[in-house]
Design a protein around this motif. Structure first.
Motif, short mmCIF file in Angstrom:
data_model
loop_
_atom_site.label_atom_id
_atom_site.label_comp_id
_atom_site.label_asym_id
_atom_site.label_seq_id
_atom_site.Cartn_x
_atom_site.Cartn_y
_atom_site.Cartn_z
N THR A 89 0.97 -1.23 0.11
CA THR A 89 0.07 0.00 0.05
C THR A 89 0.83 1.27 -0.05
O THR A 89 1.84 1.31 0.69
N TYR A 90 0.66 2.28 -0.70
CA TYR A 90 1.43 3.43 -0.77
C TYR A 90 0.70 4.47 0.27
O TYR A 90 -0.56 4.61 0.50
N ILE A 91 1.39 4.97 0.99
CA ILE A 91 1.13 5.75 2.44
C ILE A 91 1.50 7.24 1.85
O ILE A 91 0.59 8.03 2.10
N GLY A 92 2.63 7.69 1.20
CA GLY A 92 2.82 8.99 1.04
C GLY A 92 4.17 9.28 0.73
O GLY A 92 5.15 8.15 0.49
N ILE A 93 4.51 10.44 0.53
CA ILE A 93 6.07 10.69 -0.05
C ILE A 93 6.19 11.98 0.79
O ILE A 93 5.51 12.69 1.38
N LYS A 94 7.89 12.26 0.73
CA LYS A 94 8.29 13.46 1.66
C LYS A 94 9.68 13.85 0.59
O LYS A 94 10.41 12.74 0.14
N ASP A 95 9.43 14.99 0.16
CA ASP A 95 10.71 15.41 -0.65
C ASP A 95 11.85 16.11 0.19
O ASP A 95 11.43 17.05 1.03
N SER A 96 12.91 15.85 -0.11
CA SER A 96 13.91 16.75 0.86
C SER A 96 15.12 17.16 -0.14
O SER A 96 15.77 16.56 -0.93
N LEU A 97 15.46 18.48 -0.04
CA LEU A 97 16.62 18.85 -0.75
C LEU A 97 17.87 19.03 0.21
O LEU A 97 17.99 19.54 1.18
N ASN A 98 18.67 18.32 -0.25
CA ASN A 98 19.94 18.20 0.48
C ASN A 98 21.18 18.70 0.02
O ASN A 98 21.85 18.21 -0.91
N PRO A 99 21.58 19.93 0.30
CA PRO A 99 22.97 20.41 -0.12
C PRO A 99 24.01 19.45 0.46
O PRO A 99 24.09 19.24 1.51
N ILE A 100 24.90 19.17 -0.39
CA ILE A 100 26.11 18.35 -0.02
C ILE A 100 27.45 19.14 0.38
O ILE A 100 27.79 20.02 -0.40
N LEU A 113 13.50 11.75 -3.13
CA LEU A 113 11.99 11.70 -2.80
C LEU A 113 11.90 10.38 -2.01
O LEU A 113 12.63 9.45 -2.24
N THR A 114 11.37 10.42 -0.68
CA THR A 114 11.04 9.17 0.19
C THR A 114 9.63 8.97 -0.13
O THR A 114 8.62 9.65 0.02
N VAL A 115 9.55 7.71 -0.50
CA VAL A 115 8.29 6.97 -0.71
C VAL A 115 7.81 6.06 0.36
O VAL A 115 8.75 5.06 0.76
N TYR A 116 6.82 6.25 1.19
CA TYR A 116 6.54 5.40 2.31
C TYR A 116 5.25 4.48 1.79
O TYR A 116 4.35 4.74 1.19
N ILE A 117 5.89 3.24 2.31
CA ILE A 117 4.84 2.03 1.73
C ILE A 117 4.61 1.15 3.15
O ILE A 117 5.23 1.22 3.87
N ARG A 118 3.50 0.34 2.91
CA ARG A 118 3.19 -0.62 3.74
C ARG A 118 2.92 -1.99 3.17
O ARG A 118 2.40 -1.85 2.11
N GLY A 119 3.35 -3.00 3.90
CA GLY A 119 3.00 -4.18 3.19
C GLY A 119 3.79 -5.36 3.83
O GLY A 119 5.02 -4.88 4.55
N GLU A 120 3.56 -6.83 3.48
CA GLU A 120 4.00 -7.84 4.03
C GLU A 120 4.80 -8.51 2.86
O GLU A 120 4.42 -8.27 1.48
N VAL A 144 15.47 8.17 -5.08
CA VAL A 144 14.25 7.59 -4.58
C VAL A 144 14.58 6.85 -3.36
O VAL A 144 15.37 5.45 -3.56
N ARG A 145 14.04 7.08 -2.38
CA ARG A 145 14.40 6.36 -1.15
C ARG A 145 13.04 5.72 -0.80
O ARG A 145 11.91 6.44 -0.78
N ILE A 146 13.05 4.41 -0.41
CA ILE A 146 11.75 3.47 -0.20
C ILE A 146 11.82 3.31 1.38
O ILE A 146 12.77 2.50 1.93
N VAL A 147 10.67 3.67 2.09
CA VAL A 147 10.76 3.15 3.55
C VAL A 147 9.48 2.31 3.46
O VAL A 147 8.26 2.75 3.31
N ARG A 148 9.37 1.26 4.30
CA ARG A 148 8.63 0.38 4.72
C ARG A 148 7.89 0.74 5.88
O ARG A 148 8.93 0.52 6.79
N GLU A 149 6.91 1.10 6.28
CA GLU A 149 6.31 1.46 7.64
C GLU A 149 5.56 0.43 7.85
O GLU A 149 4.65 -0.37 7.31
#
Length: 167
Positions: A89-100, A113-120, A144-149
């Protein structure tokens, strides 16, 4: 000096004698503006185990809408197409600008871009590719960073990717 004045007067007389009379400025509507077109209204699905672009039924052109449509497709029959995101399941996204920062010199900003998902179950490389390649149609996102909640366990990062790494 006198010749210069005569030349100036001659130019002014010639300009007014061309038959065009001056007018006041008139408003004729809004100023012209440019609207940047959306990256696409397509999502990545699978056909014969390979990524393929398919039209997405979305209300607007945001990455969030595209990802919502991508995960919604996993709940529908897809005919010849398939998805590796069933059960997620798609939960949401968060954009982050990161100066190096490197050697005290600030390099250009990168956007993740961080994409938050849920699932087994296991999120396969094809599932990751569907998410990342769909999101990276917007060229503003370098990674794109994928995070499983998880509801009963701590959240877990699946990794940071680019579409080229997963194709």
């Amino acid at each position: 000096m006198k010749a210069h004045r005569l030349l100036t007067v001659a130019v002014l007389v010639a300009a007014t004698a061309c038959g065009i009379s001056p007018t006041d400025v008139q408003d004729r509507g809004n100023a012209p503006t440019t609207r940047i077109p959306p990256p696409s209204k397509t999502i990545y699905l699978l056909k014969d185990g390979r990524l393929v672009l398919e039209p997405a039924d979305v209300d607007n052109d945001t990455v969030g809408s595209l990802l919502g449509a991508l995960f919604d497709a996993s709940t529908k029959p897809l005919g010849e197409r398939d998805t590796a995101l069933r059960g997620f399941t798609y939960i949401g996204i968060k954009d982050s600008l990161n100066p190096i920062q490197r050697d005290e010199v600030q390099l250009p900003r990168t956007s993740t871009l961080t994409v938050y998902i849920r699932g087994e179950g296991t999120l396969t490389d094809l599932g990751k590719a569907q998410i990342v390649c769909t999101a990276q149609q917007d060229a503003a996102f370098e990674q794109v960073r994928i995070v499983r909640e998880n509801e009963d366990r701590p959240s877990r990062t699946e990794g940071r990717y680019t579409c080229g790494e997963l194709k």
